[in-house]
Design a protein around this motif. Structure first.
Motif, PDB file in Angstrom:
ATOM      1  N   THR A 295      11.562 -22.028  55.423  1.00 17.97           N
ATOM      2  CA  THR A 295      11.525 -21.144  54.248  1.00 17.97           C
ATOM      3  C   THR A 295      12.914 -20.609  53.929  1.00 17.97           C
ATOM      4  O   THR A 295      13.350 -20.603  52.763  1.00 17.97           O
ATOM      5  N   ILE A 296      13.638 -20.164  54.957  1.00 17.02           N
ATOM      6  CA  ILE A 296      14.983 -19.623  54.761  1.00 17.02           C
ATOM      7  C   ILE A 296      15.907 -20.676  54.167  1.00 17.02           C
ATOM      8  O   ILE A 296      16.604 -20.435  53.169  1.00 17.02           O
ATOM      9  N   ASN A 297      15.930 -21.863  54.776  1.00 18.66           N
ATOM     10  CA  ASN A 297      16.837 -22.926  54.314  1.00 18.66           C
ATOM     11  C   ASN A 297      16.518 -23.368  52.895  1.00 18.66           C
ATOM     12  O   ASN A 297      17.430 -23.577  52.080  1.00 18.66           O
ATOM     13  N   LYS A 298      15.233 -23.489  52.569  1.00 15.25           N
ATOM     14  CA  LYS A 298      14.856 -23.906  51.220  1.00 15.25           C
ATOM     15  C   LYS A 298      15.191 -22.820  50.204  1.00 15.25           C
ATOM     16  O   LYS A 298      15.604 -23.114  49.073  1.00 15.25           O
ATOM     17  N   PHE A 299      15.067 -21.565  50.609  1.00 14.18           N
ATOM     18  CA  PHE A 299      15.410 -20.443  49.722  1.00 14.18           C
ATOM     19  C   PHE A 299      16.906 -20.448  49.406  1.00 14.18           C
ATOM     20  O   PHE A 299      17.320 -20.206  48.274  1.00 14.18           O
ATOM     21  N   SER A 303      19.239 -21.339  45.655  1.00 15.38           N
ATOM     22  CA  SER A 303      20.011 -20.184  45.164  1.00 15.38           C
ATOM     23  C   SER A 303      19.154 -18.932  45.004  1.00 15.38           C
ATOM     24  O   SER A 303      19.240 -18.214  43.994  1.00 15.38           O
ATOM     25  N   LEU A 304      18.287 -18.669  46.001  1.00 22.46           N
ATOM     26  CA  LEU A 304      17.454 -17.466  46.075  1.00 22.46           C
ATOM     27  C   LEU A 304      16.435 -17.378  44.942  1.00 22.46           C
ATOM     28  O   LEU A 304      15.988 -16.286  44.564  1.00 22.46           O
ATOM     29  N   LEU A 335      16.064 -11.212  51.793  1.00 16.67           N
ATOM     30  CA  LEU A 335      16.794 -12.362  51.255  1.00 16.67           C
ATOM     31  C   LEU A 335      16.839 -12.390  49.734  1.00 16.67           C
ATOM     32  O   LEU A 335      17.594 -13.170  49.160  1.00 16.67           O
ATOM     33  N   ARG A 336      16.062 -11.546  49.063  1.00 19.45           N
ATOM     34  CA  ARG A 336      16.120 -11.487  47.613  1.00 19.45           C
ATOM     35  C   ARG A 336      17.317 -10.675  47.132  1.00 19.45           C
ATOM     36  O   ARG A 336      17.652 -10.670  45.951  1.00 19.45           O
ATOM     37  N   ILE A 337      17.966  -9.989  48.073  1.00 14.83           N
ATOM     38  CA  ILE A 337      19.199  -9.239  47.787  1.00 14.83           C
ATOM     39  C   ILE A 337      20.377 -10.084  48.259  1.00 14.83           C
ATOM     40  O   ILE A 337      20.409 -10.511  49.419  1.00 14.83           O
TER      41      ILE A 337
END
Length: 363
Positions: A295-299, A303-304, A335-337
């Motif tokens: 999830t982190i890598n795909k996010f 570009s978030l 991670l949205r920030i």
């Protein structure tokens, strides 16, 4: 000095033209290259010929010719037949071999010069003096490429790589270790990042398919003077090392595109450990499960962007939001920030760097 392969191809080419069988032996009479059908033994005849003052001599049905390098006997050429035509062919072939010796000696001198230049072993005055003697332009635009045909194991022979790449007169191909081939490439004034990347792809394409799968090409920045070639080499070497850590999936790595990875690579390990403790509050990123890491890598890749990430992960938008909220509770980072996202991105790269260094034999 000349490889047996070159000697053999030279004799094969001349035989096609002249129809004369020939062979080249060393000063002890050992056969180095031959177009004869059988393996004749000329050792006794060669010793006798070496001790004579004659430059050529007929022994039995063969004509012997001395191939000299600066007055010293390097090879003995033996041509089959005792006619005047065979004598002329032998003299021409001996002359051709002597020219090859001169050419190879010049290239060997250039190779030594380029190696010392890359390793920064020359004084500034020596660089310009030797470059002048070797007829090397000191102000051409150049960039250094490092080619590793295999991820592990030894490279192919230097002559093979040189033949595959077909270097131009202004290019130099050499090797400093057993794993990598170094190409000092002369480029045009109009060449930019796109062309530099295309040159790297051409180098990969020149390799046989079986050596291309795990091959890597790294390159430095363009330099305008010969004295700065060592800088481009150091950059290419760093690109190769950083690429092994952060860009394992890439086959072409440019120093100018290393980004944060280049900075992390130069951090001392104690500072990295302190940073990780501060970011994760004593916890380890290794505790993240596969789903969280994916999830982190795909996010990051998107570009978030929440909508695009959920689409590519084939999950509902709310499911992704739930995962991000869960991660925030674990790490304190949302991670949205952007600031939190870049902190986590750097932290994960630092962890990857530390793991790589721990496996290094020099750690």
């Amino acid at each position: 000095m000349i490889s047996n392969q070159i000697l053999q191809s030279t004799l094969d080419g001349l035989k096609q033209i002249t129809r004369v069988d020939m062979c080249v032996v060393d000063t002890e009479g050992v056969m180095l290259a031959s177009t004869f059908d059988g393996q004749a033994d000329f050792r006794d005849a060669v010793v006798s010929f070496e001790n004579s003052p004659a430059e050529s001599q007929v022994i039995s049905n063969y004509q012997f010719f001395k191939v000299l390098d600066e007055g010293h006997l390097e090879y003995v050429l033996i041509a089959s037949g005792n006619s005047d035509d065979v004598y002329t062919t032998g003299k021409l072939t001996a002359f051709q071999l002597q020219c090859l010796l001169v050419a190879y000696k010049e290239r060997f001198d250039k190779d030594n010069f380029i190696k010392n230049l890359l390793l920064d072993n020359l004084l500034l005055v020596d660089i310009y003096n030797r470059a002048k003697k070797l007829h090397i332009d000191t102000e051409s635009r150049r960039v250094v490429y490092i080619l590793e045909p295999d991820g592990d194991g030894e490279t192919a022979g230097l002559e093979e790589i040189r033949g595959l790449l077909g270097a131009r007169s202004g290019d130099f191909i050499t090797e400093i270790d057993e794993k990598s081939i170094i190409i000092v490439k002369e480029i045009l004034l109009s060449d930019g990042p796109k062309e530099l990347n295309e040159y790297a792809l051409e180098m990969l394409d020149a390799l046989p398919q079986e050596r291309r799968t795990s091959a890597v090409v790294a390159y430095g920045t363009v330099v305008g003077e010969l004295k700065d070639v060592s800088r481009s080499y150091k950059e290419a070497r760093m690109a190769l090392n950083v690429g092994r850590i952060f860009f394992e999936e890439k086959h072409v790595i440019a120093y100018s595109r290393l980004g944060i990875g280049r900075l992390i690579y130069q951090l001392p390990i104690p500072l990295c450990k302190m940073f990780i403790r501060e970011v994760f509050d004593g916890k380890s990123p290794d505790e993240f499960d596969e789903e969280t890491l994916t999830t982190i890598n795909k996010f990051f890749e998107n570009s978030l962007n929440v909508s695009e990430t959920s689409r590519q992960l084939y999950i509902h938008r709310n499911t992704l939001v739930y995962r991000l909220d869960k991660l925030q509770k674990q790490t304190g980072l949302d991670l949205r920030i952007f600031d939190d996202a870049i902190t986590l991105k750097i932290a994960l790269m630092v962890v990857k760097y530390m793991k790589h260094m721990e496996k290094s034999p020099d750690y």
